[in-house]
Design a protein around this motif. Sequence first.
Motif, PDB file in Angstrom:
ATOM      1  N   ASN A   1       0.986  -1.149  -0.048  1.00 15.66           N
ATOM      2  CA  ASN A   1      -0.081   0.062  -0.088  1.00 15.66           C
ATOM      3  C   ASN A   1       1.032   1.463   0.027  1.00 15.66           C
ATOM      4  OD1 ASN A   1      -2.286  -1.584   0.042  1.00 15.66           O
ATOM      5  ND2 ASN A   1      -2.718  -1.536   2.177  1.00 15.66           N
ATOM      6  N   ALA A   2       2.083   1.384   0.791  1.00 16.73           N
ATOM      7  CA  ALA A   2       2.970   2.594   0.728  1.00 16.73           C
ATOM      8  C   ALA A   2       3.462   2.668  -0.581  1.00 16.73           C
ATOM      9  CB  ALA A   2       3.921   2.214   1.848  1.00 16.73           C
ATOM     10  N   ALA A   3       3.894   1.474  -1.180  1.00 19.58           N
ATOM     11  CA  ALA A   3       4.500   1.559  -2.437  1.00 19.58           C
ATOM     12  C   ALA A   3       3.611   1.919  -3.559  1.00 19.58           C
ATOM     13  CB  ALA A   3       5.420   0.391  -2.961  1.00 19.58           C
ATOM     14  N   ALA A   4       2.324   1.898  -3.382  1.00 21.11           N
ATOM     15  CA  ALA A   4       1.588   2.161  -4.421  1.00 21.11           C
ATOM     16  C   ALA A   4       1.045   3.678  -4.562  1.00 21.11           C
ATOM     17  CB  ALA A   4       0.212   1.333  -4.364  1.00 21.11           C
ATOM     18  N   VAL A   5       1.376   4.351  -3.614  1.00 23.30           N
ATOM     19  CA  VAL A   5       0.949   5.951  -3.368  1.00 23.30           C
ATOM     20  C   VAL A   5       1.280   6.710  -4.706  1.00 23.30           C
ATOM     21  CG1 VAL A   5       0.868   7.912  -1.945  1.00 23.30           C
ATOM     22  CG2 VAL A   5       0.648   5.672  -1.102  1.00 23.30           C
ATOM     23  N   SER A   6       2.655   6.511  -4.756  1.00 24.47           N
ATOM     24  CA  SER A   6       3.403   7.400  -5.800  1.00 24.47           C
ATOM     25  C   SER A   6       3.802   6.833  -7.082  1.00 24.47           C
ATOM     26  CB  SER A   6       4.751   8.027  -5.429  1.00 24.47           C
ATOM     27  OG  SER A   6       5.300   9.028  -6.074  1.00 24.47           O
ATOM     28  N   ASP A   7       3.926   7.659  -8.344  1.00 25.47           N
ATOM     29  CA  ASP A   7       4.512   6.990  -9.469  1.00 25.47           C
ATOM     30  C   ASP A   7       5.754   7.300 -10.062  1.00 25.47           C
ATOM     31  OD1 ASP A   7       3.496   5.251 -11.424  1.00 25.47           O
ATOM     32  OD2 ASP A   7       3.158   6.965 -12.891  1.00 25.47           O
ATOM     33  N   SER A   8       6.415   7.744  -8.858  1.00 22.16           N
ATOM     34  CA  SER A   8       7.962   8.237  -9.373  1.00 22.16           C
ATOM     35  C   SER A   8       8.637   6.821  -9.794  1.00 22.16           C
ATOM     36  CB  SER A   8       8.505   9.128  -8.335  1.00 22.16           C
ATOM     37  OG  SER A   8       8.558   8.125  -7.006  1.00 22.16           O
ATOM     38  N   TRP A   9       9.867   7.113 -10.185  1.00 25.94           N
ATOM     39  CA  TRP A   9      10.586   6.147 -10.698  1.00 25.94           C
ATOM     40  C   TRP A   9      11.023   5.147  -9.372  1.00 25.94           C
ATOM     41  CZ3 TRP A   9      15.763   5.125  -9.188  1.00 25.94           C
ATOM     42  CH2 TRP A   9      16.208   6.130  -8.598  1.00 25.94           C
ATOM     43  N   ALA A  10      11.533   5.906  -8.221  1.00 23.30           N
ATOM     44  CA  ALA A  10      11.839   5.003  -7.058  1.00 23.30           C
ATOM     45  C   ALA A  10      10.757   4.077  -6.505  1.00 23.30           C
ATOM     46  CB  ALA A  10      12.247   5.993  -6.088  1.00 23.30           C
ATOM     47  N   PHE A  11       9.367   4.537  -6.504  1.00 22.28           N
ATOM     48  CA  PHE A  11       8.327   3.875  -5.939  1.00 22.28           C
ATOM     49  C   PHE A  11       7.903   2.844  -7.112  1.00 22.28           C
ATOM     50  CE2 PHE A  11       7.918   7.206  -2.947  1.00 22.28           C
ATOM     51  CZ  PHE A  11       7.207   6.560  -2.087  1.00 22.28           C
ATOM     52  N   ARG A  12       8.096   3.158  -8.362  1.00 17.07           N
ATOM     53  CA  ARG A  12       8.070   2.020  -9.341  1.00 17.07           C
ATOM     54  C   ARG A  12       8.914   0.854  -9.212  1.00 17.07           C
ATOM     55  NH1 ARG A  12       7.394   6.093 -12.961  1.00 17.07           N
ATOM     56  NH2 ARG A  12       9.276   5.893 -13.985  1.00 17.07           N
ATOM     57  N   ARG A  13      10.183   1.219  -8.923  1.00 14.58           N
ATOM     58  CA  ARG A  13      11.283   0.281  -8.590  1.00 14.58           C
ATOM     59  C   ARG A  13      10.818  -0.704  -7.367  1.00 14.58           C
ATOM     60  NH1 ARG A  13      16.549  -0.550 -10.228  1.00 14.58           N
ATOM     61  NH2 ARG A  13      17.061  -2.532  -9.617  1.00 14.58           N
ATOM     62  N   ILE A  14      10.440  -0.088  -6.542  1.00 14.14           N
ATOM     63  CA  ILE A  14      10.047  -0.853  -5.006  1.00 14.14           C
ATOM     64  C   ILE A  14       8.825  -1.641  -5.474  1.00 14.14           C
ATOM     65  CG2 ILE A  14       8.982  -0.435  -2.644  1.00 14.14           C
ATOM     66  CD1 ILE A  14      10.653   2.194  -2.406  1.00 14.14           C
ATOM     67  N   ARG A  15       7.935  -1.168  -6.108  1.00 15.91           N
ATOM     68  CA  ARG A  15       6.816  -2.179  -6.411  1.00 15.91           C
ATOM     69  C   ARG A  15       7.417  -3.205  -7.366  1.00 15.91           C
ATOM     70  NH1 ARG A  15       3.985   2.989  -7.193  1.00 15.91           N
ATOM     71  NH2 ARG A  15       4.360   2.676  -9.697  1.00 15.91           N
ATOM     72  N   GLN A  16       8.243  -3.139  -8.241  1.00 11.20           N
ATOM     73  CA  GLN A  16       8.735  -4.026  -9.062  1.00 11.20           C
ATOM     74  C   GLN A  16       9.384  -5.198  -8.094  1.00 11.20           C
ATOM     75  OE1 GLN A  16      11.221  -2.296 -12.105  1.00 11.20           O
ATOM     76  NE2 GLN A  16       9.669  -1.403 -13.087  1.00 11.20           N
ATOM     77  N   GLU A  17      10.154  -4.777  -7.215  1.00 17.16           N
ATOM     78  CA  GLU A  17      10.678  -5.610  -6.332  1.00 17.16           C
ATOM     79  C   GLU A  17       9.800  -6.344  -5.535  1.00 17.16           C
ATOM     80  OE1 GLU A  17      14.318  -7.582  -5.480  1.00 17.16           O
ATOM     81  OE2 GLU A  17      13.904  -5.678  -6.957  1.00 17.16           O
ATOM     82  N   LEU A  18       8.649  -5.719  -5.041  1.00 19.35           N
ATOM     83  CA  LEU A  18       7.904  -6.429  -4.142  1.00 19.35           C
ATOM     84  C   LEU A  18       6.927  -7.425  -4.966  1.00 19.35           C
ATOM     85  CD1 LEU A  18       6.341  -3.271  -2.170  1.00 19.35           C
ATOM     86  CD2 LEU A  18       7.820  -4.998  -1.350  1.00 19.35           C
ATOM     87  N   LEU A  19       6.675  -7.085  -6.224  1.00 19.39           N
ATOM     88  CA  LEU A  19       5.889  -7.910  -6.996  1.00 19.39           C
ATOM     89  C   LEU A  19       6.859  -9.185  -7.268  1.00 19.39           C
ATOM     90  CD1 LEU A  19       3.498  -8.489  -8.822  1.00 19.39           C
ATOM     91  CD2 LEU A  19       4.496  -7.305 -10.562  1.00 19.39           C
ATOM     92  N   ARG A  20       7.891  -9.038  -7.524  1.00 20.57           N
ATOM     93  CA  ARG A  20       9.057 -10.206  -7.659  1.00 20.57           C
ATOM     94  C   ARG A  20       9.266 -11.031  -6.769  1.00 20.57           C
ATOM     95  NH1 ARG A  20      13.072  -7.040  -9.279  1.00 20.57           N
ATOM     96  NH2 ARG A  20      12.774  -7.251 -11.456  1.00 20.57           N
TER      97      ARG A  20
END
Length: 281
Positions: free
Chosen positions: A166-185
């Motif tokens: 939920n915290a990683a889904a708040v923003s669409d900046s490249w850093a948050f996208r990288r965190i979301r990708q790592e969580l999905l992986r």
Amino acid sequence: MLFGLAVALMLMPLLPARPQLRAVQDGVPLADPAAGSKLSVQDRIAGWALRVLPEPLTMRLSAADLDIVGITRVEHTWKKVFAALLMGVGLLVMSVAAQLVLSVPLWFGLIFAVGLAAVGWLLPDAEVVSRAKQAREEFGRSVAVFVELLAAERRRDAPPAVALENAAAVSDSWAFRRIRQELLRARYNKVQPWAALETLSMQLKVPELGDAARIIALSGDKGASVYEPLRALGKGLRIRMLNEDAAREARASDTMSNIVTGVAVMFVVIILTPMLLTLLG
């Protein structure tokens, strides 16, 4: 002879070559026979440089710097080869023209061509290092926001894994996208998300993310309450960033003061020089 050697070296990667297993170990991309794809000219030249040139020339830059700016080793090597050829061969052509027109010795231009090619080879490294430094600073700021959002999620009793997503889904900046990708992986690989984020922090050399991952791991593994530690970490990150901004502004102020002082001294020297010359005369 030099021009012929340069042309031969540039055409050599384009010739058919026997497959080498060492290319896989060096991280050089290979064409996919099933898909019928072919490597581009840039990839073949960069792959040849990675296989032939010594490692101190091609591996000076760390994988973390390349990863955080989003380019591969092959792409970076091609930039180095292109910059070196452009600057070296360009000056070599100018040296030949100067020899024909102004009778300037060719060896003089050859020395400068080699030096300029070396500068062109090193320039992409300096650019990536500068970009990586800025990217880490930006990533650190994003982590500070991420930690605050994570603390808010834990305050409302969200499970650790859900709080991270939920915290990683708040923003669409490249850093948050990288965190979301790592969580999905991590979800698909059946890995704990905080362990994946700690691995990402070591991979990118961003210690702030590792601190947040270790704190949330206490809640996920041991069920500890981590709201206050997360708030303390977020506050510490904000204070540190404010101090860095203040130090950066102080350095800029000192630089501007030195420039103004230098201009004032030059102005005084310009005014006093005619008077001194008159007195001495």
